[in-house]
Design a protein around this motif. Structure first.
Motif, PDB file in Angstrom:
ATOM      1  N   ARG A 311     -15.867  -3.676  24.814  1.00  0.00           N
ATOM      2  CA  ARG A 311     -16.366  -4.838  25.541  1.00  0.00           C
ATOM      3  C   ARG A 311     -17.371  -5.637  24.720  1.00  0.00           C
ATOM      4  NH1 ARG A 311     -19.263  -4.487  29.836  1.00  0.00           N
ATOM      5  NH2 ARG A 311     -18.198  -6.014  31.134  1.00  0.00           N
ATOM      6  N   GLY A 312     -17.492  -5.325  23.438  1.00  0.00           N
ATOM      7  CA  GLY A 312     -18.504  -5.962  22.628  1.00  0.00           C
ATOM      8  C   GLY A 312     -18.268  -7.456  22.419  1.00  0.00           C
ATOM      9  N   ILE A 313     -19.360  -8.165  22.198  1.00  0.00           N
ATOM     10  CA  ILE A 313     -19.322  -9.587  21.869  1.00  0.00           C
ATOM     11  C   ILE A 313     -20.035  -9.777  20.532  1.00  0.00           C
ATOM     12  CG2 ILE A 313     -19.183 -10.362  24.267  1.00  0.00           C
ATOM     13  CD1 ILE A 313     -22.190 -10.755  24.257  1.00  0.00           C
ATOM     14  N   ASP A 314     -19.951 -10.963  19.975  1.00  0.00           N
ATOM     15  CA  ASP A 314     -20.526 -11.200  18.652  1.00  0.00           C
ATOM     16  C   ASP A 314     -22.008 -10.853  18.599  1.00  0.00           C
ATOM     17  OD1 ASP A 314     -18.088 -12.024  17.740  1.00  0.00           O
ATOM     18  OD2 ASP A 314     -18.504 -14.180  17.951  1.00  0.00           O
ATOM     19  N   GLU A 315     -22.726 -11.161  19.671  1.00  0.00           N
ATOM     20  CA  GLU A 315     -24.165 -10.917  19.696  1.00  0.00           C
ATOM     21  C   GLU A 315     -24.492  -9.432  19.571  1.00  0.00           C
ATOM     22  OE1 GLU A 315     -28.064 -12.087  22.450  1.00  0.00           O
ATOM     23  OE2 GLU A 315     -26.020 -12.572  23.115  1.00  0.00           O
ATOM     24  N   CYS A 316     -23.580  -8.561  19.998  1.00  0.00           N
ATOM     25  CA  CYS A 316     -23.818  -7.114  19.940  1.00  0.00           C
ATOM     26  C   CYS A 316     -23.988  -6.620  18.505  1.00  0.00           C
ATOM     27  CB  CYS A 316     -22.672  -6.354  20.603  1.00  0.00           C
ATOM     28  SG  CYS A 316     -22.482  -6.669  22.375  1.00  0.00           S
ATOM     29  N   THR A 317     -23.405  -7.302  17.558  1.00  0.00           N
ATOM     30  CA  THR A 317     -23.470  -6.861  16.171  1.00  0.00           C
ATOM     31  C   THR A 317     -24.762  -7.276  15.476  1.00  0.00           C
ATOM     32  OG1 THR A 317     -22.346  -8.855  15.370  1.00  0.00           O
ATOM     33  CG2 THR A 317     -20.953  -6.967  15.981  1.00  0.00           C
ATOM     34  N   THR A 318     -25.563  -8.106  16.131  1.00  0.00           N
ATOM     35  CA  THR A 318     -26.804  -8.589  15.506  1.00  0.00           C
ATOM     36  C   THR A 318     -28.048  -8.300  16.328  1.00  0.00           C
ATOM     37  OG1 THR A 318     -26.489 -10.783  16.510  1.00  0.00           O
ATOM     38  CG2 THR A 318     -25.609 -10.439  14.292  1.00  0.00           C
ATOM     39  N   THR A 319     -27.892  -8.063  17.640  1.00  0.00           N
ATOM     40  CA  THR A 319     -29.039  -7.856  18.533  1.00  0.00           C
ATOM     41  C   THR A 319     -29.033  -6.436  19.083  1.00  0.00           C
ATOM     42  OG1 THR A 319     -28.994 -10.183  19.196  1.00  0.00           O
ATOM     43  CG2 THR A 319     -30.218  -8.660  20.606  1.00  0.00           C
ATOM     44  N   ARG A 320     -30.132  -5.716  18.864  1.00  0.00           N
ATOM     45  CA  ARG A 320     -30.223  -4.367  19.399  1.00  0.00           C
ATOM     46  C   ARG A 320     -30.800  -4.420  20.813  1.00  0.00           C
ATOM     47  NH1 ARG A 320     -29.760   0.237  17.060  1.00  0.00           N
ATOM     48  NH2 ARG A 320     -30.092  -0.612  14.966  1.00  0.00           N
ATOM     49  N   PRO A 321     -30.051  -3.998  21.824  1.00  0.00           N
ATOM     50  CA  PRO A 321     -30.533  -4.102  23.205  1.00  0.00           C
ATOM     51  C   PRO A 321     -31.587  -3.058  23.525  1.00  0.00           C
ATOM     52  CG  PRO A 321     -28.396  -3.031  23.156  1.00  0.00           C
ATOM     53  CD  PRO A 321     -28.677  -3.464  21.750  1.00  0.00           C
ATOM     54  N   GLU A 322     -32.579  -3.438  24.304  1.00  0.00           N
ATOM     55  CA  GLU A 322     -33.613  -2.522  24.779  1.00  0.00           C
ATOM     56  C   GLU A 322     -33.154  -1.837  26.067  1.00  0.00           C
ATOM     57  OE1 GLU A 322     -36.365  -1.816  23.257  1.00  0.00           O
ATOM     58  OE2 GLU A 322     -36.390  -3.361  21.705  1.00  0.00           O
ATOM     59  N   LEU A 323     -33.634  -0.630  26.287  1.00  0.00           N
ATOM     60  CA  LEU A 323     -33.371   0.054  27.554  1.00  0.00           C
ATOM     61  C   LEU A 323     -34.192  -0.649  28.634  1.00  0.00           C
ATOM     62  CD1 LEU A 323     -31.945   2.606  28.793  1.00  0.00           C
ATOM     63  CD2 LEU A 323     -34.123   3.775  28.490  1.00  0.00           C
ATOM     64  N   ARG A 324     -33.511  -1.270  29.600  1.00  0.00           N
ATOM     65  CA  ARG A 324     -34.218  -2.029  30.634  1.00  0.00           C
ATOM     66  C   ARG A 324     -33.704  -1.659  32.017  1.00  0.00           C
ATOM     67  NH1 ARG A 324     -31.017  -6.780  31.566  1.00  0.00           N
ATOM     68  NH2 ARG A 324     -29.232  -6.821  30.149  1.00  0.00           N
ATOM     69  N   ILE A 325     -34.601  -1.768  32.967  1.00  0.00           N
ATOM     70  CA  ILE A 325     -34.282  -1.371  34.337  1.00  0.00           C
ATOM     71  C   ILE A 325     -33.356  -2.407  34.979  1.00  0.00           C
ATOM     72  CG2 ILE A 325     -35.249  -1.041  36.640  1.00  0.00           C
ATOM     73  CD1 ILE A 325     -37.687   0.192  35.345  1.00  0.00           C
ATOM     74  N   LEU A 326     -32.279  -1.903  35.568  1.00  0.00           N
ATOM     75  CA  LEU A 326     -31.324  -2.753  36.274  1.00  0.00           C
ATOM     76  C   LEU A 326     -31.525  -2.669  37.777  1.00  0.00           C
ATOM     77  CD1 LEU A 326     -28.154  -1.691  34.263  1.00  0.00           C
ATOM     78  CD2 LEU A 326     -29.651  -3.635  33.821  1.00  0.00           C
ATOM     79  N   ARG A 327     -31.936  -1.502  38.231  1.00  0.00           N
ATOM     80  CA  ARG A 327     -32.169  -1.288  39.663  1.00  0.00           C
ATOM     81  C   ARG A 327     -33.415  -0.421  39.801  1.00  0.00           C
ATOM     82  NH1 ARG A 327     -27.389   1.400  42.897  1.00  0.00           N
ATOM     83  NH2 ARG A 327     -26.403  -0.490  42.096  1.00  0.00           N
ATOM     84  N   ALA A 328     -34.497  -0.978  40.348  1.00  0.00           N
ATOM     85  CA  ALA A 328     -35.768  -0.275  40.441  1.00  0.00           C
ATOM     86  C   ALA A 328     -35.799   0.637  41.660  1.00  0.00           C
ATOM     87  CB  ALA A 328     -36.920  -1.273  40.507  1.00  0.00           C
ATOM     88  N   ARG A 329     -36.259   1.863  41.439  1.00  0.00           N
ATOM     89  CA  ARG A 329     -36.440   2.824  42.528  1.00  0.00           C
ATOM     90  C   ARG A 329     -37.700   3.621  42.248  1.00  0.00           C
ATOM     91  NH1 ARG A 329     -30.332   5.371  43.252  1.00  0.00           N
ATOM     92  NH2 ARG A 329     -29.322   3.478  43.991  1.00  0.00           N
ATOM     93  N   LEU A 333     -36.343   7.190  39.494  1.00  0.00           N
ATOM     94  CA  LEU A 333     -34.918   7.174  39.795  1.00  0.00           C
ATOM     95  C   LEU A 333     -34.262   5.837  39.478  1.00  0.00           C
ATOM     96  CD1 LEU A 333     -34.955   9.112  43.194  1.00  0.00           C
ATOM     97  CD2 LEU A 333     -34.481  10.004  40.920  1.00  0.00           C
ATOM     98  N   SER A 334     -34.986   4.942  38.815  1.00  0.00           N
ATOM     99  CA  SER A 334     -34.429   3.638  38.476  1.00  0.00           C
ATOM    100  C   SER A 334     -33.221   3.789  37.552  1.00  0.00           C
ATOM    101  CB  SER A 334     -35.496   2.773  37.795  1.00  0.00           C
ATOM    102  OG  SER A 334     -36.579   2.539  38.661  1.00  0.00           O
ATOM    103  N   HIS A 335     -32.312   2.837  37.655  1.00  0.00           N
ATOM    104  CA  HIS A 335     -31.131   2.817  36.806  1.00  0.00           C
ATOM    105  C   HIS A 335     -31.405   1.849  35.667  1.00  0.00           C
ATOM    106  CE1 HIS A 335     -26.422   2.644  36.704  1.00  0.00           C
ATOM    107  NE2 HIS A 335     -26.945   3.138  35.609  1.00  0.00           N
ATOM    108  N   ALA A 336     -31.309   2.344  34.429  1.00  0.00           N
ATOM    109  CA  ALA A 336     -31.601   1.510  33.261  1.00  0.00           C
ATOM    110  C   ALA A 336     -30.491   1.668  32.230  1.00  0.00           C
ATOM    111  CB  ALA A 336     -32.947   1.904  32.645  1.00  0.00           C
ATOM    112  N   ALA A 337     -30.246   0.617  31.458  1.00  0.00           N
ATOM    113  CA  ALA A 337     -29.221   0.667  30.419  1.00  0.00           C
ATOM    114  C   ALA A 337     -29.622  -0.216  29.253  1.00  0.00           C
ATOM    115  CB  ALA A 337     -27.863   0.232  30.961  1.00  0.00           C
ATOM    116  N   ALA A 338     -29.176   0.170  28.060  1.00  0.00           N
ATOM    117  CA  ALA A 338     -29.421  -0.621  26.851  1.00  0.00           C
ATOM    118  C   ALA A 338     -28.117  -1.275  26.442  1.00  0.00           C
ATOM    119  CB  ALA A 338     -29.957   0.277  25.744  1.00  0.00           C
TER     120      ALA A 338
END
Length: 355
Positions: A311-329, A333-338
């Protein structure tokens, strides 16, 4: 480094609060390879967290780093490991002096190592392992008989016969018996945190089932928190309240077991799930994840998973994603993804593994 997590645990909050931890190994005088990057998560009292991922992703290195049990070439080079002690004080384990750290280990946090035979001294009987543990933590005034009675109680808790096990040498026990004896030894001083590194590796299916049942029973009884390192997703789903997926030394997704296994937001997590046959529901053909993870000394720019991601896009090859909260609990128990695309709909197994 930027995090959406709090900088320190609130009053009455997490038992273990890991913030931006890097763990590396020296390979020369001035060369250090970082095996774990920017690990950040919270673990509350009584919770169980599973760390999952392919071999070499950094799970064991992180577990050893939390208790500063790394080999001489290893070091925790950045971040904070905040632990709430039995007294209520919060300490950074990175700053504990060696003598204080010796008193801390086993008394407040213990580890069950992978391969029980390697964890026991082969020339000492099991009873001597228990006695040495008690004596090393200021129980010298207690009589030998009293300490052995306590040891027998611990072995009984893991369904072993003390009269058979205590006088035995480690090689005289089966693999399952050694593993359970090691768990009993780890719980000898009633630690608040137990870290287990692949505790069921090389055990047959029935023995694995017995160990899992006993761990579940002991955690309910003694209320310790647990970090469970495994490559077995079935065990993770059964034992853990929370799951952390690791890839190339980074936590790429964290959340409740239900969120991570039923609503994964990182393509790697979905690919892992899709690579094993389902235990329940319709039978599906597992889709193996193609390619292999990068070496720790040759991480690609951007997202490390990008070369294997469907599912990668061009930006994935240059930008390192941070682990960030998607659903706060609450209570960690928050759900986070990088993942740059994590805000979209959760991934299906089919989409994550499709070429």
């Amino acid at each position: 480094m930027t995090h959406t997590f709090p900088a320190s645990p609130p009053a009455g909050g997490p038992l273990l609060s890991v913030r931006g931890v890097d763990v590396g190994y020296r390979t020369g005088r001035r060369t250090q390879l970082t095996a774990v990057h920017d690990a950040t998560f919270d673990l509350y009292p009584g919770q169980s967290m599973a760390l999952v991922g392919e071999s070499g992703c950094g799970k064991t290195t992180l577990g050893l780093g939390l208790l500063r049990l790394l080999p001489r070439t290893g070091t925790v080079s950045a971040g904070n490991i905040l632990f709430r002690r039995k007294s209520g004080d919060v300490v950074d384990l990175r700053n504990l002096a060696e003598q204080d750290l010796r008193r801390f280990r086993w008394n407040e946090a213990a580890m069950v190592f992978q391969g029980a035979m390697n964890a026991f001294n082969p020339v000492l009987r099991v009873e001597e392992h228990f006695l040495d543990t008690f004596r090393a933590h200021e129980h010298r005034a207690r009589r030998r008989r009293e300490l052995l009675e306590h040891s027998a109680e611990l072995l009984s808790m893991v369904r072993l016969e003390p009269a058979r096990v205590l006088p035995s040498y480690p090689h005289e026990l089966s693999g399952g018996m050694r593993q359970r004896a090691l768990i009993a030894l780890a719980l000898a001083l009633r630690p608040q945190l137990l870290i287990l590194d692949e505790p069921t590796t090389a055990l047959d299916v029935l023995t694995q089932r017995s160990v899992v049942e006993q761990l579940t029973e002991l955690r309910e009884r003694l209320r310790f928190a647990m970090v469970f390192i495994t490559h077995d997703l079935g065990l993770a789903a059964e034992l853990a309240d929370r799951v952390g997926t690791m890839y190339a030394g980074r936590l790429v997704e964290t959340g409740t077991t239900r969120d991570v296994f039923h609503r994964p937001r990182h393509p790697y997590t979905s690919a892992l799930i899709g690579s094993v046959p389902p235990v329940t529901g319709d039978l599906t053909v597992p889709e193996p994840l193609t390619g292999g993870p990068p070496g720790i000394g040759a991480l690609p720019p951007g997202c490390s998973f990008a070369p294997r991601c469907p599912r990668g896009i061009d930006e994935c090859t240059t930008t390192r994603p941070e682990l960030r909260i998607l659903r706060a609990r609450d209570e960690g128990l928050s759900h986070a993804a990088a993942c740059l695309r994590a805000d979209g709909a959760e991934l299906s197994t089919e989409e994550a593994t499709r070429d």
